[in-house]
Design an enzyme around this catalytic site. Structure first.
Site, PDB file in Angstrom:
ATOM      1  N   SER A  55      -3.155  -8.287  -6.503  1.00 52.30           N
ATOM      2  CA  SER A  55      -3.197  -9.350  -5.406  1.00 52.30           C
ATOM      3  C   SER A  55      -3.160  -8.228  -4.077  1.00 52.30           C
ATOM      4  CB  SER A  55      -2.311 -10.407  -5.144  1.00 52.30           C
ATOM      5  OG  SER A  55      -0.794  -9.601  -4.953  1.00 52.30           O
ATOM      6  N   LYS A  89       4.058  -8.610  -1.063  1.00 49.73           N
ATOM      7  CA  LYS A  89       3.211  -9.389  -0.267  1.00 49.73           C
ATOM      8  C   LYS A  89       3.300  -9.139   1.130  1.00 49.73           C
ATOM      9  CE  LYS A  89       1.314 -12.070  -3.587  1.00 49.73           C
ATOM     10  NZ  LYS A  89       1.749 -10.883  -4.744  1.00 49.73           N
TER      11      LYS A  89
END
Length: 230
Positions: free
Chosen positions: A150, A188
């Site tokens: 991701s 993230k």
């Protein structure tokens, strides 16, 4: 600036296209660079694409186009003047001169961190790595192995080792280790939106997740990357 492996692959593709008119296969590239798996080639091609040296041609097999060669590279800023994140990388396949003991720090590898759907929280020490002091600076640091894709648009790939500075403070836009609801850890980009916290991926196939301020705990922020080619 390209790494040695990126330069080798770019020139191999360029020479093969000049000789045959078609780009080499992944197997040929893997053999030419003496890599054990095609995943290493995929990472190199992606890095060359991101830097504007290669282009993949849609709807054609084995279709790579060399856009420019290293000597043609410029230091122009990205379109719109926006700065992208480029992690400081140590590439394990590049032989380096011996480093004095006082110029490296031995850090704990605390398990795997998800760059995808959050997985279990950080585990106990399972290994140790030597990291140059020039990458670290002051403060306490640790290392985590990345699992998932991701964050690939930020240059962080599955199997990379991220070097994290331990802190509970992070600026808007920092890439952080976030503990979600006290149970799951993920890597993230942090965005604060009003009273909420957004954990933003760097891959268009993943969704940004929004949490309340009491649901996310910052455990550290990214300062560097270690990549090993097998």
């Amino acid at each position: 600036m390209l790494t040695r492996k990126q330069h080798e692959l770019l020139m191999f593709i360029h020479e093969r296209i000049k000789e045959t008119g078609v780009s080499p296969s992944f197997d040929e590239m893997k053999e030419a660079l003496d890599l054990a798996s095609k995943s290493g080639i995929h990472r190199l091609i992606t890095a060359l694409e991101e830097r504007g040296f290669l282009r993949r041609l849609a709807h054609r097999a084995r279709a790579l186009e060399v856009v420019r060669l290293p000597e043609q590279a410029t230091s122009a800023a990205p379109p719109g003047g926006r700065k992208s994140f480029h992690p400081r990388i140590i590439e394990g396949a590049i032989p380096a001169a011996p480093i004095a003991a006082n110029e490296v720090r031995e850090l704990s590898v605390l398990g795997k961190i998800a760059a995808g759907t959050p997985i279990e929280a950080i585990q106990y020490e399972r290994d140790r790595l030597h990291v140059p002091e020039s990458m670290l600076g002051s403060g306490e640091h640790f290392v985590l192995e990345v699992q998932g894709d991701s964050m690939i648009e930020a240059g962080i790939f599955d199997g990379d080792f991220v070097v994290i500075k331990r802190t509970d403070n992070a600026n808007n836009g920092d890439i952080v280790v976030a503990l979600v609801m006290g149970e799951e850890a993920t890597l993230k980009r942090l965005r604060r939106k009003g009273g909420a916290i957004a954990l933003e991926p760097a891959n268009k196939t993943y969704e940004t997740r929004i949490y309340g301020p009491d649901q996310v705990e910052v455990q550290g922020k990214l300062v560097g990357l270690i990549r090993r080619y097998h």
